[in-house]
Design an enzyme around this catalytic site. Sequence first.
Site, PDB file in Angstrom:
ATOM      1  N   CYS A  48     -37.813 -13.361  -6.526  1.00  0.00           N
ATOM      2  CA  CYS A  48     -36.702 -12.422  -6.447  1.00  0.00           C
ATOM      3  C   CYS A  48     -37.257 -10.998  -6.601  1.00  0.00           C
ATOM      4  O   CYS A  48     -37.967 -10.701  -7.555  1.00  0.00           O
ATOM      5  CB  CYS A  48     -35.702 -12.718  -7.562  1.00  0.00           C
ATOM      6  SG  CYS A  48     -34.339 -11.531  -7.647  1.00  0.00           S
ATOM      7  N   CYS A  51     -35.945  -9.419 -10.054  1.00  0.00           N
ATOM      8  CA  CYS A  51     -36.338  -9.866 -11.405  1.00  0.00           C
ATOM      9  C   CYS A  51     -37.633 -10.677 -11.448  1.00  0.00           C
ATOM     10  O   CYS A  51     -38.051 -11.114 -12.513  1.00  0.00           O
ATOM     11  CB  CYS A  51     -35.210 -10.658 -12.051  1.00  0.00           C
ATOM     12  SG  CYS A  51     -35.031 -12.345 -11.425  1.00  0.00           S
ATOM     13  N   CYS A  97     -29.942 -15.527  -6.977  1.00  0.00           N
ATOM     14  CA  CYS A  97     -30.982 -15.798  -7.964  1.00  0.00           C
ATOM     15  C   CYS A  97     -30.291 -16.264  -9.242  1.00  0.00           C
ATOM     16  O   CYS A  97     -29.380 -15.601  -9.738  1.00  0.00           O
ATOM     17  CB  CYS A  97     -31.788 -14.526  -8.233  1.00  0.00           C
ATOM     18  SG  CYS A  97     -32.958 -14.688  -9.597  1.00  0.00           S
ATOM     19  N   CYS A 100     -30.895 -13.541 -12.343  1.00  0.00           N
ATOM     20  CA  CYS A 100     -30.273 -12.218 -12.424  1.00  0.00           C
ATOM     21  C   CYS A 100     -28.998 -12.080 -11.594  1.00  0.00           C
ATOM     22  O   CYS A 100     -28.331 -11.054 -11.641  1.00  0.00           O
ATOM     23  CB  CYS A 100     -31.278 -11.131 -12.039  1.00  0.00           C
ATOM     24  SG  CYS A 100     -31.701 -11.074 -10.280  1.00  0.00           S
ATOM     25  N   CYS A 122     -31.119 -19.351   4.481  1.00  0.00           N
ATOM     26  CA  CYS A 122     -31.312 -18.160   5.300  1.00  0.00           C
ATOM     27  C   CYS A 122     -31.325 -16.969   4.338  1.00  0.00           C
ATOM     28  O   CYS A 122     -30.287 -16.569   3.819  1.00  0.00           O
ATOM     29  CB  CYS A 122     -30.161 -18.066   6.295  1.00  0.00           C
ATOM     30  SG  CYS A 122     -30.277 -16.698   7.431  1.00  0.00           S
TER      31      CYS A 122
END
Length: 137
Positions: A48, A51, A97, A100, A122
């Site tokens: 991510c 984070c 995610c 976060c 995607c």
Amino acid sequence: MSYDIEKPDEQWRAELSDAEYAVLRQAGTEPAFVGEYTDTKTTGVYSCRACNAELFRSDTKFESHCGWPSFYDPKDTEAVELIEDRSHGMRRVEVRCAKCGSHLGHVFEGEGYATPTDQRYCINSISLKLTPEGPAS
């Protein structure tokens, strides 16, 4: 929803570029076929961008020709959160995610890709950061 990493909006705005903020924190979408990782074949881990939580591995990335990086499975089922999305007059499943709450993209099923899960995560390139894996020494 409560996440392990929570920050005030001003902090997210300060830490992310305008384009990153628009996708990660406002559930935007980057234009098709322009993302940094759309055609990448580098071996490594995709995390991510907001984070650094590990989300996907390159061995689950495949060419779907949809304009965004596609994966058939997250690195760990706990790494992502799936949320029903009824925006834009469609019924989709948003991928966030799990650490976060940042928007990553959407997951689709039953499209007929020759993958082990019949799923296509995607994901916006701008939501990810690739850490290449070098050869073992």
